[in-house]
Design a protein around this motif. Structure first.
Motif, short mmCIF file in Angstrom:
data_model
loop_
_atom_site.label_atom_id
_atom_site.label_comp_id
_atom_site.label_asym_id
_atom_site.label_seq_id
_atom_site.Cartn_x
_atom_site.Cartn_y
_atom_site.Cartn_z
N GLU A 12 5.22 3.61 -33.85
CA GLU A 12 5.74 4.12 -32.58
C GLU A 12 7.26 4.00 -32.53
O GLU A 12 7.95 4.93 -32.11
CB GLU A 12 5.12 3.37 -31.40
CG GLU A 12 5.64 3.85 -30.06
CD GLU A 12 5.03 3.14 -28.87
OE1 GLU A 12 5.64 3.22 -27.78
OE2 GLU A 12 3.97 2.48 -29.00
N CYS A 29 4.71 8.13 -25.05
CA CYS A 29 3.77 7.58 -26.02
C CYS A 29 2.57 7.03 -25.26
O CYS A 29 2.72 6.24 -24.34
CB CYS A 29 4.43 6.45 -26.81
SG CYS A 29 5.81 7.00 -27.84
N VAL A 43 1.83 10.95 -29.12
CA VAL A 43 3.23 11.05 -28.72
C VAL A 43 3.50 12.51 -28.36
O VAL A 43 3.16 13.41 -29.12
CB VAL A 43 4.18 10.59 -29.85
CG1 VAL A 43 5.64 10.70 -29.41
CG2 VAL A 43 3.85 9.17 -30.28
#
Length: 123
Positions: A12, A29, A43
């Motif tokens: 991430e 996200c 995402v």
């Protein structure tokens, strides 16, 4: 760091940094672990135009390759309003503002977070 060594949180972070570097907008996200067997992280990012959408997707893929992470698949083409990068543990959607507003992916995946029941059109 290779894909075998990377945590979801690290992935991430890499995605956020790559998206910031290429000036993607409105990055969201969503942790979907336990909600779908297909991925753990979704995402969503906006590109200002179809050209920017393609540039964002290409740039993110290039940045991830430098860390040993290769997309399993790419859907959409240059000139598309929506390009998807399948990274296995994460799926990146890069969309024009119009496509993002129309499909509203964040809303689809955040229904449970807002305490609403997904009724699927049943009364």
């Amino acid at each position: 760091m290779s894909k075998a060594e990377i945590t979801l949180e690290q992935l991430e972070t890499l995605l956020r940094e790559a998206l910031e570097d290429i000036k993607a907008e409105d990055v969201v996200c969503l942790d979907v672990r336990g909600r779908t067997p297909m991925t753990d992280l979704i995402v969503v990012a906006t590109g200002r135009s179809t050209r920017h959408v393609a540039s964002v997707a290409d740039s993110v893929a290039d940045d991830l390759r430098e860390h040993g992470i290769r997309p399993l698949g790419v859907e959409g083409q240059p000139g598309s309003e929506w390009i998807l990068l399948d990274l296995g543990d994460a799926v990146l959607h890069v969309m024009t503002p119009e496509a993002r507003d129309f499909y509203r992916l964040e809303r689809l995946w955040s229904v449970e977070e807002h305490g609403e029941a997904a009724q699927g059109g049943r009364d």
